[in-house]
Design a protein around this motif. Structure first.
Motif, mmCIF file in Angstrom:
data_model
loop_
_atom_site.group_PDB
_atom_site.id
_atom_site.type_symbol
_atom_site.label_atom_id
_atom_site.label_comp_id
_atom_site.label_asym_id
_atom_site.label_seq_id
_atom_site.Cartn_x
_atom_site.Cartn_y
_atom_site.Cartn_z
ATOM 1 N N CYS A 262 0.762 -1.254 -0.061
ATOM 2 C CA CYS A 262 0.090 0.038 -0.042
ATOM 3 C C CYS A 262 0.725 1.365 -0.089
ATOM 4 O O CYS A 262 1.706 1.351 0.579
ATOM 5 C CB CYS A 262 -0.886 -0.129 1.297
ATOM 6 S SG CYS A 262 -1.744 1.426 1.387
ATOM 7 N N HIS A 264 0.422 4.177 1.158
ATOM 8 C CA HIS A 264 0.155 4.835 2.155
ATOM 9 C C HIS A 264 1.226 4.369 3.427
ATOM 10 O O HIS A 264 2.145 5.311 3.667
ATOM 11 C CB HIS A 264 -1.226 4.889 2.736
ATOM 12 C CG HIS A 264 -1.322 5.617 4.357
ATOM 13 N ND1 HIS A 264 -1.653 4.789 5.386
ATOM 14 C CD2 HIS A 264 -0.840 6.860 4.457
ATOM 15 C CE1 HIS A 264 -1.481 5.620 6.403
ATOM 16 N NE2 HIS A 264 -1.164 6.917 6.053
ATOM 17 N N ALA A 265 1.313 3.405 3.800
ATOM 18 C CA ALA A 265 2.279 2.968 4.867
ATOM 19 C C ALA A 265 2.885 1.430 4.782
ATOM 20 O O ALA A 265 3.107 0.905 5.849
ATOM 21 C CB ALA A 265 1.632 3.187 6.028
ATOM 22 N N GLY A 266 2.594 0.797 3.576
ATOM 23 C CA GLY A 266 3.081 -0.590 3.173
ATOM 24 C C GLY A 266 2.325 -1.731 3.883
ATOM 25 O O GLY A 266 2.791 -2.702 3.789
ATOM 26 N N GLY A 267 0.998 -1.418 4.036
ATOM 27 C CA GLY A 267 -0.061 -2.693 4.229
ATOM 28 C C GLY A 267 0.009 -3.560 3.017
ATOM 29 O O GLY A 267 0.264 -3.131 1.803
ATOM 30 N N CYS A 281 -7.271 -1.723 1.944
ATOM 31 C CA CYS A 281 -5.939 -1.848 2.812
ATOM 32 C C CYS A 281 -6.470 -2.318 4.040
ATOM 33 O O CYS A 281 -7.078 -1.559 4.825
ATOM 34 C CB CYS A 281 -5.000 -0.777 2.806
ATOM 35 S SG CYS A 281 -3.661 -1.192 3.669
ATOM 36 N N LEU A 283 -4.424 -2.141 6.655
ATOM 37 C CA LEU A 283 -4.074 -1.358 7.772
ATOM 38 C C LEU A 283 -4.857 -0.212 8.272
ATOM 39 O O LEU A 283 -5.221 -0.196 9.208
ATOM 40 C CB LEU A 283 -2.581 -1.055 7.369
ATOM 41 C CG LEU A 283 -1.346 -1.909 7.887
ATOM 42 C CD1 LEU A 283 -0.181 -1.223 7.751
ATOM 43 C CD2 LEU A 283 -1.584 -2.429 9.203
ATOM 44 N N HIS A 284 -5.103 0.642 7.319
ATOM 45 C CA HIS A 284 -5.780 1.855 7.700
ATOM 46 C C HIS A 284 -7.049 2.244 6.852
ATOM 47 O O HIS A 284 -7.690 3.388 6.768
ATOM 48 C CB HIS A 284 -4.872 3.047 7.661
ATOM 49 C CG HIS A 284 -3.730 3.004 8.449
ATOM 50 N ND1 HIS A 284 -2.514 2.891 7.827
ATOM 51 C CD2 HIS A 284 -3.534 2.527 9.729
ATOM 52 C CE1 HIS A 284 -1.547 2.637 8.733
ATOM 53 N NE2 HIS A 284 -2.173 2.491 9.926
ATOM 54 N N GLY A 285 -7.245 1.150 5.823
ATOM 55 C CA GLY A 285 -8.761 1.187 5.087
ATOM 56 C C GLY A 285 -8.615 2.107 3.939
ATOM 57 O O GLY A 285 -9.667 2.320 3.135
ATOM 58 N N SER A 286 -7.291 2.501 3.307
ATOM 59 C CA SER A 286 -7.645 3.170 1.938
ATOM 60 C C SER A 286 -8.103 2.067 0.951
ATOM 61 O O SER A 286 -7.904 1.062 1.271
ATOM 62 C CB SER A 286 -6.175 3.359 1.551
ATOM 63 O OG SER A 286 -5.652 4.619 2.142
ATOM 64 N N PRO A 299 -6.577 7.112 4.130
ATOM 65 C CA PRO A 299 -5.620 8.244 4.058
ATOM 66 C C PRO A 299 -4.706 8.319 2.648
ATOM 67 O O PRO A 299 -3.921 9.259 2.580
ATOM 68 C CB PRO A 299 -5.113 8.027 5.205
ATOM 69 C CG PRO A 299 -4.992 6.411 5.552
ATOM 70 C CD PRO A 299 -6.197 5.964 4.906
#
Ligand code: FES
Length: 335
Positions: A262, A264-267, A281, A283-286, A299
């Motif tokens: 991902c 955003h932060a690698g999920g 994703c 991790l944080h739902g993107s 995000p």
């Protein structure tokens, strides 16, 4: 009788302690490792861990409940801005409060004055800007991870302290205590600089809010990723082609390949659900469209790279975005 020339490399004379060569080298080493050591030290603070866990437990469910809120996504910067808002906004209080220092330093009128002078106005504007910056920072903080989260929390606490000092500076300035106001303002700016340093550590050292797929260009040629028979329908499948992690997905005969990391932060997107040809994703739902990588919920602010696919001899092949340079035809030399 003295032996040796006194030059580097000569043995120390008897009875004298040789200078421990290691001390200067360890001092030099400390000069270049202190920032990493500082982050490690912060990460070991028990109270910081406890506070971080407590805030995560309190804010996590709120964030999840409001994940589709466009205002929250805009506070990240999101797909409309394409960049995080927080670093850009953070320039405002720093610049405005630095302006206060300049005005104070060049003010030659020692008479005490009550009310809001030019420096006071800059101070107040910086406080307003710091409030907006804090809001975006807190929002970004809720989608950070592990050590970044703890260092980020300390960064936020420092900024909160700086905001408090600047508020006290403004109050004393308006009341006419200009000497105290100047001292508090200088302290506020110093704390802001320390917080800014930690913010820089998060971005430049840890890559927080930096696209995790900015350099994803491989493979440069069509490369086998998976045997066609091994790809189940409607099931995200992780593969690696020339070191690049890719998620494959097949739906009603159509094949999709998207970067598995991902932006955003690698999920890992292959661990997230897919609905309506959009992957979420874990991790944080993107959310990213499988067809073109478009972001449909943050995000993440950048589209996820997609890869062309083809099937050859029972293999699914993929190719990156940057084809290999053409080989010169046989018998011809390149100009
Ligand atoms: S890693 Fe944060 S949304 Fe994917």
């Amino acid at each position: 009788m003295r032996t040796g020339s006194g030059q580097a490399g000569d043995p120390a004379p008897a009875g004298q302690q040789a200078e421990p060569a290691i001390s200067s080298s360890s001092a030099t080493t400390r000069l270049v490792t202190w920032h990493g050591d500082l982050a490690g030290w912060l990460d070991r603070l028990d109270w910081l861990r406890t506070l971080s866990d407590w805030l995560t437990a309190a804010l996590g469910p709120v964030r999840e409940r409001h994940q589709d809120n466009l205002v929250l996504e805009l506070l990240h910067g999101g797909r409309w801005v394409g960049h995080p808002l927080h670093p850009a906004l953070s320039d405002l209080p720093i610049g405005l409060w630095a302006g206060v220092m300049v005005l104070d330093a060049t003010d030659r009128d020692p008479a005490p004055r009550r009310g809001l002078d030019a420096a006071g106005m800059l101070s107040a504007a910086g406080i307003l800007a710091a409030g907006a910056t804090a809001l975006t920072g807190l929002n970004d903080w809720t989608v950070s991870n592990d050590q970044d989260r703890r260092v980020g929390l300390f960064h936020g606490l420092l900024n909160t302290a700086a905001l408090g000092l600047q508020g006290a500076s403004l109050g004393t300035r308006v009341a006419g205590h200009r000497g105290t106001a100047r001292a508090l303002g200088a302290a506020s700016l110093a704390v802001t600089a320390a917080a800014g340093y930690l913010g820089g550590h998060l971005v430049f050292t840890k890559g927080v809010m930096v696209s995790r797929v900015a350099w994803a260009i491989e493979p440069r040629r069509w490369t086998r990723a998976l045997q066609e028979a091994d790809l189940p329908d409607d099931s995200p499948t992780a593969v690696v082609a020339e070191g690049r992690q890719i998620m494959l997905y097949r739906h009603r005969g159509s094949l999709y390949a998207i970067d598995n990391i991902c932006s955003h932060a690698g999920g890992l997107l292959s661990r997230g659900p897919v609905a309506d040809l959009t992957v979420t994703c874990p991790l944080h739902g993107s959310r990213f469209a499988l067809a073109d990588g478009r972001v449909s919920r943050g995000p993440a602010g950048q589209p996820q790279p997609v890869l062309p696919t083809r099937i050859r001899n029972g293999w699914i092949e993929v190719r990156g975005s940057q084809p290999a340079p053409r080989q010169p035809a046989k018998g011809r030399t390149q100009p």
